[in-house]
Design a protein around this motif. Sequence first.
Motif, PDB file in Angstrom:
ATOM      1  N   LEU A   1       0.181   1.809  -6.467  1.00 36.78           N
ATOM      2  CA  LEU A   1       1.017   1.887  -5.280  1.00 36.78           C
ATOM      3  C   LEU A   1       1.271   3.327  -4.928  1.00 36.78           C
ATOM      4  O   LEU A   1       2.035   4.141  -5.694  1.00 36.78           O
ATOM      5  CB  LEU A   1       2.292   1.312  -5.430  1.00 36.78           C
ATOM      6  N   TYR A   2       1.073   4.002  -3.900  1.00 32.95           N
ATOM      7  CA  TYR A   2       1.701   5.230  -3.200  1.00 32.95           C
ATOM      8  C   TYR A   2       2.907   5.002  -2.338  1.00 32.95           C
ATOM      9  O   TYR A   2       2.837   3.970  -1.830  1.00 32.95           O
ATOM     10  CB  TYR A   2       0.546   5.651  -2.267  1.00 32.95           C
ATOM     11  N   LEU A   3       3.984   5.454  -2.873  1.00 30.08           N
ATOM     12  CA  LEU A   3       5.218   5.258  -2.162  1.00 30.08           C
ATOM     13  C   LEU A   3       5.082   5.685  -0.908  1.00 30.08           C
ATOM     14  O   LEU A   3       4.685   6.969  -0.567  1.00 30.08           O
ATOM     15  CB  LEU A   3       6.213   5.854  -3.103  1.00 30.08           C
ATOM     16  N   GLU A   4       5.646   4.955   0.312  1.00 35.80           N
ATOM     17  CA  GLU A   4       5.486   5.330   1.714  1.00 35.80           C
ATOM     18  C   GLU A   4       6.951   5.784   2.187  1.00 35.80           C
ATOM     19  O   GLU A   4       7.866   5.240   1.687  1.00 35.80           O
ATOM     20  CB  GLU A   4       5.002   4.061   2.413  1.00 35.80           C
TER      21      GLU A   4
ATOM     22  N   PHE B   1       7.353  -0.966   4.112  1.00 35.07           N
ATOM     23  CA  PHE B   1       5.919  -1.264   3.969  1.00 35.07           C
ATOM     24  C   PHE B   1       5.347  -1.278   2.411  1.00 35.07           C
ATOM     25  O   PHE B   1       4.795  -2.091   2.024  1.00 35.07           O
ATOM     26  CB  PHE B   1       4.969  -0.294   4.744  1.00 35.07           C
ATOM     27  N   SER B   2       6.066  -0.411   1.791  1.00 31.97           N
ATOM     28  CA  SER B   2       6.083  -0.267   0.171  1.00 31.97           C
ATOM     29  C   SER B   2       6.306  -1.587  -0.363  1.00 31.97           C
ATOM     30  O   SER B   2       5.712  -2.178  -1.219  1.00 31.97           O
ATOM     31  CB  SER B   2       7.010   0.837  -0.315  1.00 31.97           C
TER      32      SER B   2
ATOM     33  N   ASN C   1      -5.588  -2.113   3.665  1.00 31.34           N
ATOM     34  CA  ASN C   1      -4.090  -2.306   3.271  1.00 31.34           C
ATOM     35  C   ASN C   1      -3.106  -1.862   4.332  1.00 31.34           C
ATOM     36  O   ASN C   1      -1.832  -2.406   4.460  1.00 31.34           O
ATOM     37  CB  ASN C   1      -3.497  -1.827   2.132  1.00 31.34           C
ATOM     38  N   TYR C   2      -3.776  -1.145   5.371  1.00 28.78           N
ATOM     39  CA  TYR C   2      -3.057  -0.656   6.504  1.00 28.78           C
ATOM     40  C   TYR C   2      -3.250  -1.402   7.694  1.00 28.78           C
ATOM     41  O   TYR C   2      -2.841  -1.171   8.776  1.00 28.78           O
ATOM     42  CB  TYR C   2      -3.030   0.724   6.961  1.00 28.78           C
ATOM     43  N   ALA C   3      -4.273  -2.437   7.608  1.00 28.37           N
ATOM     44  CA  ALA C   3      -4.778  -3.062   9.035  1.00 28.37           C
ATOM     45  C   ALA C   3      -3.788  -3.558   9.889  1.00 28.37           C
ATOM     46  O   ALA C   3      -4.063  -3.504  11.132  1.00 28.37           O
ATOM     47  CB  ALA C   3      -5.859  -4.039   8.462  1.00 28.37           C
ATOM     48  N   ASP C   4      -2.783  -4.016   9.094  1.00 27.05           N
ATOM     49  CA  ASP C   4      -1.818  -4.792   9.904  1.00 27.05           C
ATOM     50  C   ASP C   4      -0.800  -3.769  10.902  1.00 27.05           C
ATOM     51  O   ASP C   4      -0.234  -4.142  11.820  1.00 27.05           O
ATOM     52  CB  ASP C   4      -0.940  -5.815   9.361  1.00 27.05           C
ATOM     53  N   LYS C   5      -0.872  -2.650  10.292  1.00 26.84           N
ATOM     54  CA  LYS C   5      -0.063  -1.579  10.664  1.00 26.84           C
ATOM     55  C   LYS C   5      -0.615  -0.990  12.018  1.00 26.84           C
ATOM     56  O   LYS C   5      -0.101  -0.470  12.816  1.00 26.84           O
ATOM     57  CB  LYS C   5       0.380  -0.477   9.947  1.00 26.84           C
ATOM     58  N   VAL C   6      -1.899  -0.845  12.144  1.00 28.05           N
ATOM     59  CA  VAL C   6      -2.870  -0.399  13.022  1.00 28.05           C
ATOM     60  C   VAL C   6      -3.495  -1.417  13.659  1.00 28.05           C
ATOM     61  O   VAL C   6      -4.714  -1.608  13.427  1.00 28.05           O
ATOM     62  CB  VAL C   6      -3.899   0.831  12.650  1.00 28.05           C
TER      63      VAL C   6
ATOM     64  N   SER D   1       0.593  10.623   7.059  1.00 29.98           N
ATOM     65  CA  SER D   1       1.822  10.770   7.657  1.00 29.98           C
ATOM     66  C   SER D   1       2.821   9.923   6.756  1.00 29.98           C
ATOM     67  O   SER D   1       4.163  10.464   6.831  1.00 29.98           O
ATOM     68  CB  SER D   1       2.094  10.360   8.894  1.00 29.98           C
ATOM     69  N   GLN D   2       2.430   9.084   5.859  1.00 29.17           N
ATOM     70  CA  GLN D   2       3.396   8.138   5.218  1.00 29.17           C
ATOM     71  C   GLN D   2       3.547   8.717   3.810  1.00 29.17           C
ATOM     72  O   GLN D   2       4.440   8.302   2.943  1.00 29.17           O
ATOM     73  CB  GLN D   2       2.729   6.861   4.998  1.00 29.17           C
ATOM     74  N   LEU D   3       2.965   9.887   3.341  1.00 31.18           N
ATOM     75  CA  LEU D   3       3.045  10.430   1.896  1.00 31.18           C
ATOM     76  C   LEU D   3       4.489  10.886   2.160  1.00 31.18           C
ATOM     77  O   LEU D   3       4.846  11.846   2.749  1.00 31.18           O
ATOM     78  CB  LEU D   3       2.266  11.412   1.681  1.00 31.18           C
ATOM     79  N   ASP D   4       5.206  10.512   1.073  1.00 29.06           N
ATOM     80  CA  ASP D   4       6.640  10.896   0.892  1.00 29.06           C
ATOM     81  C   ASP D   4       6.976  11.953  -0.355  1.00 29.06           C
ATOM     82  O   ASP D   4       6.448  11.638  -1.463  1.00 29.06           O
ATOM     83  CB  ASP D   4       7.358   9.386   0.512  1.00 29.06           C
ATOM     84  N   SER D   5       7.271  12.951  -0.028  1.00 27.37           N
ATOM     85  CA  SER D   5       7.950  13.995  -0.876  1.00 27.37           C
ATOM     86  C   SER D   5       9.297  13.908  -1.750  1.00 27.37           C
ATOM     87  O   SER D   5       9.662  14.818  -2.310  1.00 27.37           O
ATOM     88  CB  SER D   5       7.523  15.286  -0.252  1.00 27.37           C
TER      89      SER D   5
END
Length: 261
Positions: A133-136, A141-142, A211-216, A230-234
């Motif tokens: 998991l990459y945290l969004e 969505f995460s 995994n992002y298909a439903d968002k676009v 754009s979803q990478l969270d720092s």
Amino acid sequence: MRKAPHSIASIEDLRRRAHARVPKPFMDYMEAGSFQQITLRENRRDLDSIRFRERVMFDVSNRKLETTMLGEKVSMPVAIGPTGMCGAIWSNGEILSCRAAHDFGIPFSLSTNALLSIEDVASAVDKPFWFQLYLEKDRGFSKELLERAKKAGCPALILTMDLHVEGTRYYNISPKLGVPPKLTPATIWSIVSHPSWAFAMLHSKRWSFGNYADKVKSGNVKEMAELVKSQLDSSFDVKTLEWVRSLWPGKLIVKGILDVE
């Protein structure tokens, strides 16, 4: 277990075969590192410096590599780590990699940024796989990704904690490899000159981040790629880890700890 061709004697043999079969821009992307590739070079140097200490006059006739990882029996203490864009190197690469890992008796990890979705892979393999998991920034969505991984029966979650910002790949700026790749004359020629790869890719389940298909909903590859970036969270910290743990009661691997403290 499927047998490799007799001409394959080492990992280097596999690498040379991949270079012969996969267009250069995609191989360059797979083998290059971020920025000036200092970490990549140092990692390789450190691995090359490792030597086995050989001791003789010990009975090793019954040596075995089998062990357990996170309570799971494995043929050797190795797992395939999460690899983004695996399906761009070869058609449905996530499914093929997962099947190969399970045939060999080791875990396979699916990346959030894989081309195939959790559901795509789960429906095509016989055993559960680990999920990374990459945290969004979109925490909803995460949470949704975690629920999907639970539903797919993923026995372990790998939480990446060392990607606050996207690493710029200086090496890949020249070939203009992105998602989608720029169709320059060199890129087009590289694809045309590798017909087996091109034909195989025509039969891929997807060509972008599943995994992002439903968002676009439009399915536009460029739009999806921009969303991923754009979803990478720092902003995540220890409290974020605690939040993930509250949602994921199963086995949890924290990936990317680089300092003892």
